[in-house]
Scaffold this motif. Sequence first.
Motif, PDB file in Angstrom:
ATOM      1  N   GLY A   1       0.826  -1.192   0.000  1.00  0.00           N
ATOM      2  CA  GLY A   1       0.000   0.000   0.000  1.00  0.00           C
ATOM      3  C   GLY A   1       0.863   1.245   0.000  1.00  0.00           C
ATOM      4  O   GLY A   1       1.946   1.260   0.589  1.00  0.00           O
ATOM      5  N   ALA A   2       0.384   2.274  -0.669  1.00  0.00           N
ATOM      6  CA  ALA A   2       1.011   3.599  -0.626  1.00  0.00           C
ATOM      7  C   ALA A   2       0.104   4.451   0.256  1.00  0.00           C
ATOM      8  O   ALA A   2      -1.089   4.574  -0.009  1.00  0.00           O
TER       9      ALA A   2
ATOM     10  N   VAL B   1      -3.541   5.473  -0.724  1.00  0.00           N
ATOM     11  CA  VAL B   1      -3.802   6.219  -1.963  1.00  0.00           C
ATOM     12  C   VAL B   1      -3.347   5.454  -3.208  1.00  0.00           C
ATOM     13  O   VAL B   1      -3.500   5.942  -4.321  1.00  0.00           O
ATOM     14  N   GLY B   2      -2.815   4.263  -2.996  1.00  0.00           N
ATOM     15  CA  GLY B   2      -2.389   3.440  -4.115  1.00  0.00           C
ATOM     16  C   GLY B   2      -1.997   2.070  -3.617  1.00  0.00           C
ATOM     17  O   GLY B   2      -1.834   1.856  -2.417  1.00  0.00           O
ATOM     18  N   PHE B   3      -1.866   1.134  -4.561  1.00  0.00           N
ATOM     19  CA  PHE B   3      -1.441  -0.207  -4.190  1.00  0.00           C
ATOM     20  C   PHE B   3      -0.714  -0.859  -5.355  1.00  0.00           C
ATOM     21  O   PHE B   3      -0.825  -0.434  -6.508  1.00  0.00           O
TER      22      PHE B   3
ATOM     23  N   ILE C   1       3.040   8.550  -6.829  1.00  0.00           N
ATOM     24  CA  ILE C   1       2.609   7.393  -6.038  1.00  0.00           C
ATOM     25  C   ILE C   1       3.028   6.086  -6.703  1.00  0.00           C
ATOM     26  O   ILE C   1       3.606   5.204  -6.059  1.00  0.00           O
ATOM     27  N   ALA C   2       2.737   5.936  -7.991  1.00  0.00           N
ATOM     28  CA  ALA C   2       3.086   4.706  -8.706  1.00  0.00           C
ATOM     29  C   ALA C   2       4.597   4.498  -8.691  1.00  0.00           C
ATOM     30  O   ALA C   2       5.078   3.378  -8.471  1.00  0.00           O
ATOM     31  N   ARG C   3       5.340   5.573  -8.918  1.00  0.00           N
ATOM     32  CA  ARG C   3       6.807   5.477  -8.897  1.00  0.00           C
ATOM     33  C   ARG C   3       7.308   4.987  -7.541  1.00  0.00           C
ATOM     34  O   ARG C   3       8.172   4.113  -7.462  1.00  0.00           O
TER      35      ARG C   3
END
Length: 160
Positions: free
Chosen positions: A63-64, A71-73, A105-107
Amino acid sequence: GSGLCSSVLTVVCRPVDPMSDAVAELASLFELYRIHYGQSPSPAATRAWVGEMADSGELEFYGAYHGPRMVGFAAIHQVPASLGLGRFWQLRDLFADPAVRRQGIARRLVETIQQAASDAGALRLSLQTQPDNAAALALYRQCGFTINADLATLSLNIAR
């Protein structure tokens, strides 16, 4: 610049404990991910599937987090690497909440997974994406991934 490298949010990435309440939050984001890629909403089925994958360890989720909020995974699957007598990690799913896109986030998730795979002794980290997903391809190239022209991806749809 304001490209994929920019990071406005402070984001911390970490594994999602399959026994924690974070799995419900993960499932909610996973449902957004499915819908983003054209699947019909099915929150109960998504929650059950994500829970099963997390519990079994078949997928490992990262998880982010921006503060307390996920906010992301990313989801990874460890695969036996027969010829190398080891394992490789396959990045299966990567998603950032559309409300906070293009903020790194993805990075951060990819970098976290690269480090975790390296720390675990994985031989490589692999992924697949659609050939027209320009943003994803740009991010992955910036993170050091290259297209493997020596492999052909084939698929046989056996669903009824």
